[in-house]
Design a protein around this motif. Structure first.
Motif, PDB file in Angstrom:
ATOM      1  N   VAL A 100       0.873  -1.168   0.000  1.00  0.00           N
ATOM      2  CA  VAL A 100       0.000   0.000   0.000  1.00  0.00           C
ATOM      3  C   VAL A 100       0.911   1.218   0.000  1.00  0.00           C
ATOM      4  N   ALA A 155      -2.895  -0.505  -3.335  1.00  0.00           N
ATOM      5  CA  ALA A 155      -3.619   0.736  -3.069  1.00  0.00           C
ATOM      6  C   ALA A 155      -2.629   1.895  -3.089  1.00  0.00           C
ATOM      7  N   GLU A 202      -8.316   0.451   3.876  1.00  0.00           N
ATOM      8  CA  GLU A 202      -7.537  -0.120   2.769  1.00  0.00           C
ATOM      9  C   GLU A 202      -6.708  -1.314   3.243  1.00  0.00           C
TER      10      GLU A 202
END
Length: 127
Positions: A79, A100, A114
């Motif tokens: 991420v 993400a 997320e």
């Protein structure tokens, strides 16, 4: 308990993220640059990496390239969190397999949402 490596050069932000993750029950460790982040990852393979894009020593894109180039770390979800919000950077991250891309400033709620999605954790009801 999921293990998370947070690679962020801004110490106050890194420490805040680590405190939040630990409060939420995660095993979280931090690193101030891409090089030490990769060392942490190699010591004990994490379930996910949260990584800034603009880092000293080795930027986030180089970290991801390194991870993807080694079978033991190629499948670790990443991420990105970054102040870099241009479309080219976001597109490059997606092409590299980053799960993400969150643009700073990011709220802890969005980060946790997320993270849970990447880890496949049940999100429960609305809070």
């Amino acid at each position: 308990m999921a293990r998370i490596v947070v690679i962020e050069d801004e110490a106050p932000l890194r420490e805040s993220i680590l405190m939040l993750l630990r409060f939420e029950g995660y095993d979280a460790v931090g690193a101030a640059n891409g090089g030490t982040g990769l060392e942490e990852i190699r010591q004990q393979i994490p379930d996910v990496v949260i990584c800034d894009v603009m880092l000293p020593v080795m930027d986030g894109f180089q970290v991801v390239e390194t991870l993807k180039g080694v079978p033991e770390t190629a499948s670790i979800p990443v991420v990105f969190i970054s102040a870099l919000s241009d479309r080219a950077a976001i597109a490059r991250a997606r092409e590299m397999g980053v799960q993400a891309y969150l643009v700073k400033p990011v709220t802890f709620e969005v980060l946790l949402e997320e993270l849970k999605a990447v880890l496949g954790e049940d999100q429960g009801g609305d809070a």
